[in-house]
Design a protein around this motif. Sequence first.
Motif, PDB file in Angstrom:
ATOM      1  N   VAL A  83      56.685  37.524  43.571  1.00 35.62           N
ATOM      2  CA  VAL A  83      55.682  38.358  44.238  1.00 35.62           C
ATOM      3  C   VAL A  83      54.565  38.744  43.266  1.00 35.62           C
ATOM      4  O   VAL A  83      53.394  38.775  43.625  1.00 35.62           O
ATOM      5  N   LEU A  84      54.969  39.009  42.015  1.00 33.82           N
ATOM      6  CA  LEU A  84      53.981  39.460  41.025  1.00 33.82           C
ATOM      7  C   LEU A  84      52.930  38.398  40.757  1.00 33.82           C
ATOM      8  O   LEU A  84      51.731  38.683  40.761  1.00 33.82           O
ATOM      9  N   VAL A  85      53.391  37.181  40.519  1.00 34.53           N
ATOM     10  CA  VAL A  85      52.431  36.132  40.157  1.00 34.53           C
ATOM     11  C   VAL A  85      51.528  35.794  41.352  1.00 34.53           C
ATOM     12  O   VAL A  85      50.328  35.554  41.201  1.00 34.53           O
ATOM     13  N   GLN A  86      52.116  35.864  42.560  1.00 34.42           N
ATOM     14  CA  GLN A  86      51.305  35.594  43.758  1.00 34.42           C
ATOM     15  C   GLN A  86      50.286  36.712  43.975  1.00 34.42           C
ATOM     16  O   GLN A  86      49.135  36.465  44.327  1.00 34.42           O
ATOM     17  N   LEU A  87      50.732  37.934  43.732  1.00 33.35           N
ATOM     18  CA  LEU A  87      49.840  39.077  43.918  1.00 33.35           C
ATOM     19  C   LEU A  87      48.668  38.996  42.935  1.00 33.35           C
ATOM     20  O   LEU A  87      47.503  39.259  43.293  1.00 33.35           O
ATOM     21  N   ILE A  88      48.978  38.614  41.695  1.00 35.20           N
ATOM     22  CA  ILE A  88      47.911  38.508  40.692  1.00 35.20           C
ATOM     23  C   ILE A  88      46.902  37.443  41.143  1.00 35.20           C
ATOM     24  O   ILE A  88      45.681  37.652  41.086  1.00 35.20           O
ATOM     25  N   ASN A 100      39.108  39.398  44.713  1.00 37.29           N
ATOM     26  CA  ASN A 100      38.153  40.227  43.956  1.00 37.29           C
ATOM     27  C   ASN A 100      37.254  39.396  43.045  1.00 37.29           C
ATOM     28  O   ASN A 100      36.398  39.952  42.372  1.00 37.29           O
ATOM     29  N   ARG A 101      37.520  38.093  42.999  1.00 37.50           N
ATOM     30  CA  ARG A 101      36.776  37.189  42.086  1.00 37.50           C
ATOM     31  C   ARG A 101      36.707  37.796  40.680  1.00 37.50           C
ATOM     32  O   ARG A 101      35.637  38.003  40.106  1.00 37.50           O
ATOM     33  N   CYS A 102      37.873  38.148  40.161  1.00 30.04           N
ATOM     34  CA  CYS A 102      37.900  38.822  38.856  1.00 30.04           C
ATOM     35  C   CYS A 102      38.681  37.994  37.840  1.00 30.04           C
ATOM     36  O   CYS A 102      39.274  36.970  38.174  1.00 30.04           O
ATOM     37  N   SER A 103      38.703  38.487  36.610  1.00 28.32           N
ATOM     38  CA  SER A 103      39.411  37.787  35.531  1.00 28.32           C
ATOM     39  C   SER A 103      40.916  38.016  35.681  1.00 28.32           C
ATOM     40  O   SER A 103      41.370  38.907  36.406  1.00 28.32           O
ATOM     41  N   LEU A 104      41.664  37.226  34.923  1.00 29.59           N
ATOM     42  CA  LEU A 104      43.132  37.389  34.949  1.00 29.59           C
ATOM     43  C   LEU A 104      43.518  38.799  34.507  1.00 29.59           C
ATOM     44  O   LEU A 104      44.369  39.439  35.116  1.00 29.59           O
ATOM     45  N   LEU A 105      42.881  39.293  33.446  1.00 26.92           N
ATOM     46  CA  LEU A 105      43.221  40.630  32.962  1.00 26.92           C
ATOM     47  C   LEU A 105      42.996  41.678  34.057  1.00 26.92           C
ATOM     48  O   LEU A 105      43.862  42.514  34.327  1.00 26.92           O
TER      49      LEU A 105
END
Length: 614
Positions: free
Chosen positions: A129-134, A141-146
């Motif tokens: 779930v975590l990796v999918q959510l990220i 949000n078209r944002c960076s991984l961080l």
Amino acid sequence: MCGIVGYVGFREAYPVLIKGLHRLEYRGYDSAGVALVNEKGDLNVYKHRGKVAELERFAESKDIAGHIGIAHTRWATHGEPNDANAHPHYSESENLALIHNGIIENYGLLKEALIQNGFRFRSNTDTEVLVQLIEYVMQTNRCSLLEAVQTALREVIGAYAIAVVEKGNRDRIIAARKSSPLVVGLGNDEYFLASDATPIVEYTDKVVYLNDEEIAVIERGKPLRVVGLNNAEAKFDIKKLSMSISQLEKGGYPHFMLKEIYEQPRTIIDCIRGRVNIDGTHVVLSGVLDNKERFLHAGRIIIVACGTSWHAGLIGEHLIEDLCRIPVEVEYASEFRYRNPVIRPDDVVIAVSQSGETADTLAAVELAKRQGAFIFGICNVVGSSIARATDSGAYIHVGPEIGVASTKAFTGQVTVMTMLALTLAKEKGTIEEERYLEILGHLQKLPSLIGEVLELDEQIKDLSKIFTYCHNFIYLGRGYNYPAALEGALKLKEISYIHAEGYPAAEMKHGPIALIDNEMPVIVIAPSDSIYEKTVSNIQEIKARGGKVIAVISAGDHTVRNIADYCIEVPTVTECLSPILASVPLQLLAYHIAVNKGRDVDQPRNLAKSVTVE
Ligand code: M6R
């Protein structure tokens, strides 16, 4: 519970990661996996059910090139131990790979929402779930991984230590922690990441321990950055490791457990060193003296711990009540944290934990802290979460304990408890000088007395052959040795998988005596102490019903020798230290029985060394 390793630098990452996984395998060994980004930027994930060796066989013919990677060894919580549930987990697009130690409690709700947004799941884990959510956050949000990691972690309820790598990025690992440990190692032009320092120590002695809700941005060629979930820069200290590689190896012993049993004469010396004066007439635990007022005015001491550490806590209760005349309660941390306990500001809470990472013990510490109690830690792992969460404490200094069954940590914990009780009793004036000197004198003789017990190893090995195929064991002890009986039973059951129960010897007649017949081995700890005669009567009761008695007796005790079927004779020592000497032959007996049965002594089934989930 689960081990995490990461590497970015100039070396080939795969061998570093595999070696690190072997070092962390004690934390869980249900499956293992690795994610590597190669020079072309491909993100390759290989994972397999079983131990790290299975992963190595599986990855033999694969592309394992790359100077950056993350790896994981799993202790299963959500989802059975199979290939699909092994970490790392890919995101939907396979652009991200993530490893995780901990539990995401609200994973069900998050998973449902992600499925509705078109994400497909390949495993039954909470981690996926975590990796999918990220990835979902990155896309929407078209944002960076961080930024995506920060946003996702704000949505998550539970415990985590995570590391993420990204396809096309050969330089950066993002890692974060909350309630599960994570250490970053700082080398020259390279970084290491691990659940504890053991995979790091051969490359560098400079480490940074992450705090809860901190994210490490680990990037080749750039200084380490640590930020919060809200992106505020966090200050961090670089600590120096004092561990050595030889402490992490078997040194010629067939198992870590046997090595650790044999190390006890030295570990007791290390534990006492610097705390007893040169004449051997005075002991000081500085963590107690520095907080003298809190201890002297304690209305009560509450000891919280789990497993073996809880048994050490029970001996601590005897010591503190006996020598310091302060009421003590010993609590399973897992019960304490959920039963709305009464905690008063004048309570002193002592948390005992080898790893310093046990989730229930850490939660008990945090609960007691919130309610104003003073918290003292007795830990082995320097810089561990519990050691850092407590107000003060004393390390047991027994070196890394790798075998899942705790041995040298137990005797170290009881040694520290003894020094704590002596320090406090002296300050309170509740101990006579003669008794103080007697206990302190015997404490310093313990290393050589344990050495004498270790000489009984061949005898104990022979004894083990007689009992290897028994299905049940009872362990009995009284007073200071009731916890030693519990500990002996725990050792046997966890590594041999034989059912074993520990009881206070006098409790037998209130029920368990019904179990006694001529097939039932009963191990009785019967040193020549203040309740010796009572224990002898308990042995008679067992013999009258045909039970097979194996007695741990003091040297020269002919009475029990004439009644018991088998005797293990240990040196005579002052009563409060007798559980230390009694526990060593029981460690050896459990070890040999488990070896005779062909068990995996260092990594017994279903267990993990460090229980970082509740
Ligand atoms: O690291 P801790 O001392 O907090 O661990 C507590 C228990 O999990 C641990 O003692 C466990 O019972 C051991 N396997 C016993 O040998």
